[in-house]
Design a protein around this motif. Structure first.
Motif, PDB file in Angstrom:
ATOM      1  N   GLY A  18       0.837  -1.214   0.000  1.00 17.35           N
ATOM      2  CA  GLY A  18       0.000   0.000   0.000  1.00 17.35           C
ATOM      3  C   GLY A  18       0.860   1.248   0.000  1.00 17.35           C
ATOM      4  N   SER A  20       1.523   3.268  -2.461  1.00 15.20           N
ATOM      5  CA  SER A  20       1.289   4.246  -3.532  1.00 15.20           C
ATOM      6  C   SER A  20       0.808   5.596  -3.028  1.00 15.20           C
ATOM      7  CB  SER A  20       0.279   3.683  -4.541  1.00 15.20           C
ATOM      8  OG  SER A  20      -0.961   3.435  -3.933  1.00 15.20           O
ATOM      9  N   ILE A  23      -0.534   6.771   4.072  1.00 12.31           N
ATOM     10  CA  ILE A  23       0.401   6.369   5.122  1.00 12.31           C
ATOM     11  C   ILE A  23       1.542   5.521   4.543  1.00 12.31           C
ATOM     12  CG2 ILE A  23       0.595   4.914   7.192  1.00 12.31           C
ATOM     13  CD1 ILE A  23      -2.234   5.949   7.982  1.00 12.31           C
ATOM     14  N   SER A  42       1.687  -2.079  -4.469  1.00 12.46           N
ATOM     15  CA  SER A  42       0.235  -1.854  -4.397  1.00 12.46           C
ATOM     16  C   SER A  42      -0.348  -2.549  -5.611  1.00 12.46           C
ATOM     17  CB  SER A  42      -0.112  -0.361  -4.350  1.00 12.46           C
ATOM     18  OG  SER A  42      -0.052   0.197  -5.636  1.00 12.46           O
ATOM     19  N   ARG A  43      -1.633  -2.297  -5.909  1.00  8.03           N
ATOM     20  CA  ARG A  43      -2.229  -3.086  -6.992  1.00  8.03           C
ATOM     21  C   ARG A  43      -1.827  -2.599  -8.376  1.00  8.03           C
ATOM     22  NH1 ARG A  43      -8.106  -2.830  -4.386  1.00  8.03           N
ATOM     23  NH2 ARG A  43      -7.198  -0.795  -3.917  1.00  8.03           N
ATOM     24  N   CYS A  67       0.895  -6.001  -6.786  1.00  9.23           N
ATOM     25  CA  CYS A  67       0.362  -7.224  -6.169  1.00  9.23           C
ATOM     26  C   CYS A  67      -0.903  -6.879  -5.404  1.00  9.23           C
ATOM     27  CB  CYS A  67       1.408  -7.810  -5.209  1.00  9.23           C
ATOM     28  SG  CYS A  67       0.811  -9.218  -4.242  1.00  9.23           S
ATOM     29  N   ASP A  68      -1.943  -7.668  -5.616  1.00  6.89           N
ATOM     30  CA  ASP A  68      -3.151  -7.542  -4.796  1.00  6.89           C
ATOM     31  C   ASP A  68      -2.950  -8.476  -3.599  1.00  6.89           C
ATOM     32  OD1 ASP A  68      -5.607  -7.849  -3.587  1.00  6.89           O
ATOM     33  OD2 ASP A  68      -6.735  -7.893  -5.468  1.00  6.89           O
ATOM     34  N   VAL A  69      -2.802  -7.902  -2.405  1.00  8.22           N
ATOM     35  CA  VAL A  69      -2.436  -8.730  -1.250  1.00  8.22           C
ATOM     36  C   VAL A  69      -3.559  -9.679  -0.823  1.00  8.22           C
ATOM     37  CG1 VAL A  69      -0.764  -7.035  -0.367  1.00  8.22           C
ATOM     38  CG2 VAL A  69      -3.131  -7.012   0.506  1.00  8.22           C
ATOM     39  N   ASN A  95       0.892  -2.609   5.332  1.00  4.24           N
ATOM     40  CA  ASN A  95       0.089  -1.386   5.423  1.00  4.24           C
ATOM     41  C   ASN A  95      -1.151  -1.391   4.534  1.00  4.24           C
ATOM     42  OD1 ASN A  95      -0.177   1.783   5.686  1.00  4.24           O
ATOM     43  ND2 ASN A  95       0.037   1.368   3.486  1.00  4.24           N
ATOM     44  N   GLY A 147      -2.141  -1.413  12.502  1.00  9.42           N
ATOM     45  CA  GLY A 147      -3.390  -1.536  13.249  1.00  9.42           C
ATOM     46  C   GLY A 147      -4.160  -0.239  13.140  1.00  9.42           C
ATOM     47  N   TYR A 161     -14.239  -3.725   9.441  1.00  8.63           N
ATOM     48  CA  TYR A 161     -12.937  -3.057   9.581  1.00  8.63           C
ATOM     49  C   TYR A 161     -12.394  -3.251  11.000  1.00  8.63           C
ATOM     50  CZ  TYR A 161      -9.397   0.668   9.361  1.00  8.63           C
ATOM     51  OH  TYR A 161      -8.219   1.375   9.396  1.00  8.63           O
ATOM     52  N   LYS A 165      -8.920  -5.140  12.127  1.00 10.70           N
ATOM     53  CA  LYS A 165      -7.808  -4.492  12.838  1.00 10.70           C
ATOM     54  C   LYS A 165      -7.608  -5.086  14.232  1.00 10.70           C
ATOM     55  CE  LYS A 165      -6.569  -1.742   9.518  1.00 10.70           C
ATOM     56  NZ  LYS A 165      -5.275  -1.891   8.844  1.00 10.70           N
ATOM     57  N   GLY A 192      -3.974   7.208  14.838  1.00  8.27           N
ATOM     58  CA  GLY A 192      -5.270   7.778  15.209  1.00  8.27           C
ATOM     59  C   GLY A 192      -5.965   8.286  13.960  1.00  8.27           C
ATOM     60  N   PHE A 194      -5.938  10.336  10.636  1.00  7.37           N
ATOM     61  CA  PHE A 194      -5.082  10.905   9.591  1.00  7.37           C
ATOM     62  C   PHE A 194      -5.918  11.067   8.324  1.00  7.37           C
ATOM     63  CE2 PHE A 194      -0.807  10.717  11.411  1.00  7.37           C
ATOM     64  CZ  PHE A 194      -1.084  10.022  12.592  1.00  7.37           C
ATOM     65  N   THR A 196      -6.529  10.904   4.705  1.00 10.85           N
ATOM     66  CA  THR A 196      -5.995  10.266   3.494  1.00 10.85           C
ATOM     67  C   THR A 196      -7.180   9.925   2.598  1.00 10.85           C
ATOM     68  OG1 THR A 196      -6.236   8.039   4.382  1.00 10.85           O
ATOM     69  CG2 THR A 196      -4.114   9.142   4.825  1.00 10.85           C
TER      70      THR A 196
HETATM   71  P1  NDP Z   1      -5.133   4.894   1.493  1.00 14.00           P
HETATM   72  O1  NDP Z   1      -6.460   4.473   0.955  1.00 14.00           O
HETATM   73  O2  NDP Z   1      -4.686   6.282   1.320  1.00 14.00           O
HETATM   74  O3  NDP Z   1      -3.997   3.919   0.924  1.00 14.00           O
HETATM   75  C1  NDP Z   1      -4.208   2.535   0.907  1.00 14.00           C
HETATM   76  C2  NDP Z   1      -3.076   1.861   0.169  1.00 14.00           C
HETATM   77  O4  NDP Z   1      -3.309   0.454   0.144  1.00 14.00           O
HETATM   78  C3  NDP Z   1      -2.938   2.318  -1.267  1.00 14.00           C
HETATM   79  O5  NDP Z   1      -1.577   2.367  -1.603  1.00 14.00           O
HETATM   80  C4  NDP Z   1      -3.627   1.204  -2.044  1.00 14.00           C
HETATM   81  O6  NDP Z   1      -3.067   1.164  -3.342  1.00 14.00           O
HETATM   82  C5  NDP Z   1      -3.248  -0.008  -1.212  1.00 14.00           C
HETATM   83  N1  NDP Z   1      -4.130  -1.168  -1.332  1.00 14.00           N
HETATM   84  C6  NDP Z   1      -5.454  -1.217  -1.069  1.00 14.00           C
HETATM   85  N2  NDP Z   1      -5.901  -2.461  -1.288  1.00 14.00           N
HETATM   86  C7  NDP Z   1      -4.849  -3.205  -1.686  1.00 14.00           C
HETATM   87  C8  NDP Z   1      -4.678  -4.542  -2.052  1.00 14.00           C
HETATM   88  N3  NDP Z   1      -5.705  -5.419  -2.058  1.00 14.00           N
HETATM   89  N4  NDP Z   1      -3.446  -4.980  -2.405  1.00 14.00           N
HETATM   90  C9  NDP Z   1      -2.396  -4.125  -2.403  1.00 14.00           C
HETATM   91  N5  NDP Z   1      -2.494  -2.833  -2.069  1.00 14.00           N
HETATM   92  C10 NDP Z   1      -3.705  -2.380  -1.710  1.00 14.00           C
HETATM   93  O7  NDP Z   1      -5.173   4.500   3.060  1.00 14.00           O
HETATM   94  P2  NDP Z   1      -4.312   5.015   4.319  1.00 14.00           P
HETATM   95  O8  NDP Z   1      -2.977   5.430   3.880  1.00 14.00           O
HETATM   96  O9  NDP Z   1      -5.164   5.910   5.103  1.00 14.00           O
HETATM   97  O10 NDP Z   1      -4.215   3.668   5.166  1.00 14.00           O
HETATM   98  C11 NDP Z   1      -3.078   2.823   5.177  1.00 14.00           C
HETATM   99  C12 NDP Z   1      -3.240   1.826   6.311  1.00 14.00           C
HETATM  100  O11 NDP Z   1      -3.341   2.528   7.549  1.00 14.00           O
HETATM  101  C13 NDP Z   1      -4.498   0.965   6.215  1.00 14.00           C
HETATM  102  O12 NDP Z   1      -4.188  -0.336   6.649  1.00 14.00           O
HETATM  103  C14 NDP Z   1      -5.451   1.635   7.170  1.00 14.00           C
HETATM  104  O13 NDP Z   1      -6.410   0.741   7.673  1.00 14.00           O
HETATM  105  C15 NDP Z   1      -4.481   2.115   8.241  1.00 14.00           C
HETATM  106  N6  NDP Z   1      -5.011   3.202   9.051  1.00 14.00           N
HETATM  107  C16 NDP Z   1      -5.320   4.432   8.510  1.00 14.00           C
HETATM  108  C17 NDP Z   1      -5.808   5.447   9.306  1.00 14.00           C
HETATM  109  C18 NDP Z   1      -6.135   6.807   8.783  1.00 14.00           C
HETATM  110  O14 NDP Z   1      -6.613   7.655   9.577  1.00 14.00           O
HETATM  111  N7  NDP Z   1      -5.911   7.109   7.506  1.00 14.00           N
HETATM  112  C19 NDP Z   1      -6.014   5.240  10.753  1.00 14.00           C
HETATM  113  C20 NDP Z   1      -5.652   3.933  11.218  1.00 14.00           C
HETATM  114  C21 NDP Z   1      -5.166   2.959  10.393  1.00 14.00           C
HETATM  115  P3  NDP Z   1      -3.848   0.695  -4.665  1.00 14.00           P
HETATM  116  O15 NDP Z   1      -5.256   1.210  -4.553  1.00 14.00           O
HETATM  117  O16 NDP Z   1      -3.026   1.323  -5.752  1.00 14.00           O
HETATM  118  O17 NDP Z   1      -3.753  -0.799  -4.655  1.00 14.00           O
END
Ligand code: NDP
Length: 257
Positions: A18, A20, A23, A42-43, A67-69, A95, A147, A161, A165, A192, A194, A196
């Protein structure tokens, strides 16, 4: 150990899922700043070009792999690709994650599976594929799961969700106990609030913002930069005796509710 040896990630290779945007992108860049080379996942390949530009501008190497995780076979292929290049990742930031909300009486199987398959099943199989070659090589590693506040508290209308987590925290503890003797540390960080792409819809509601700010003792939302120090700490020798923990970066939120 001097300060440099405690915190430097020079000579390490960090795989960030993740990466791209949001976070993941911030953490990939932050780990590179501390000296690590990066495998950005990422995907889609195209979406990862910007983060690799950032990493390379810091003088570190960056490799992009799509890669789709949630697809276990694709996760195997991801790690095969890495090992075919003679590389061995010794830091993993698990992530990649998605979120969706719905009243629990209306959650259908497709929504449940989508969230659990990415956030929990995906994270487990990425962790498994990360650990195996390290164990085979007798090398140490550090794994950081993403988490959330929902690893600690329940959030209405976010049951899938929250379950993913909370499950990730259980996974962190089980893996840390199982892999400690192999020198693979497994921890989690819990951001906490953020802003995005994942959370953007909430922030568009100004009343929601005001209610949340009221609950955050530091009186502000998190900035992506706030997360980097914790990730570098957990990845580095500075946390050599820390495993099985979740560390929250939340401006005091959980301590005060
Ligand atoms: P974003 O939606 O901004 O980013 C998510 C990332 O995950 C992207 O790079 C996306 O890339 C990638 N992704 C999503 N699904 C897949 C998949 N199946 N395979 C591979 N990559 C994937 O989210 P955040 O940055 O906000 O969140 C990142 C992490 O932090 C998450 O786990 C979220 O639960 C956690 N988090 C976030 C919080 C917040 O306040 N933002 C708070 C607490 C936790 P692409 O779409 O190109 O595949």
């Amino acid at each position: 150990m001097n300060f440099e040896e405690r915190f430097s990630l020079a000579g390490r290779l960090a795989l960030v899922t993740g990466a791209s945007r949001g976070i993941g992108r911030a953490l990939a860049t932050g780990l590179a700043e501390a000296g690590a080379d990066i495998v950005a996942v990422s995907r889609s390949v195209d979406s990862l070009k910007d983060v690799c530009d950032d990493v390379e501008a810091l003088g570190r190497r960056c490799q992009i792999i799509a890669c789709d995780v949630s697809d276990v076979a694709a996760v195997h292929r991801l790690f095969e690709q890495i090992s075919e290049q003679g590389l061995l990742a010794d830091i993993l930031v698990n992530n990649a994650g998605i979120e969706d909300v719905a009243p629990s009486t209306q959650v259908d199987e497709a929504l449940w599976d989508r969230i659990i398959d990415t956030n929990l099943k995906g994270a487990f199989f990425v962790a498994q594929n990360f650990a195996k070659p390290l164990m085979a090589a007798g090398r140490a590693g550090s794994l950081i799961n993403l988490g959330s506040l929902t690893s600690a508290v329940g959030v209405p209308t976010a049951t899938p969700y929250t379950s993913s987590k909370s499950g990730l925290l259980g996974m962190t503890r089980a893996l840390s106990a199982e892999w400690a003797r192999d020198n693979i540390r497994v921890n989690a960080m819990g951001p906490g609030y953020f802003r995005t792409e994942l959370t953007e819809a909430f922030y568009e509601d100004e009343d929601w913002q005001a209610r949340m700010l009221d609950k955050i003792p530091m009186g502000r939302f998190g900035q992506l930069d706030d997360l980097i120090g914790m990730a570098v700490f957990l990845a580095s020798n500075a946390s050599a005796y820390v495993t099985g923990q979740i560390l929250y970066v939340d401006g005091g939120y959980l301590a005060s509710i």
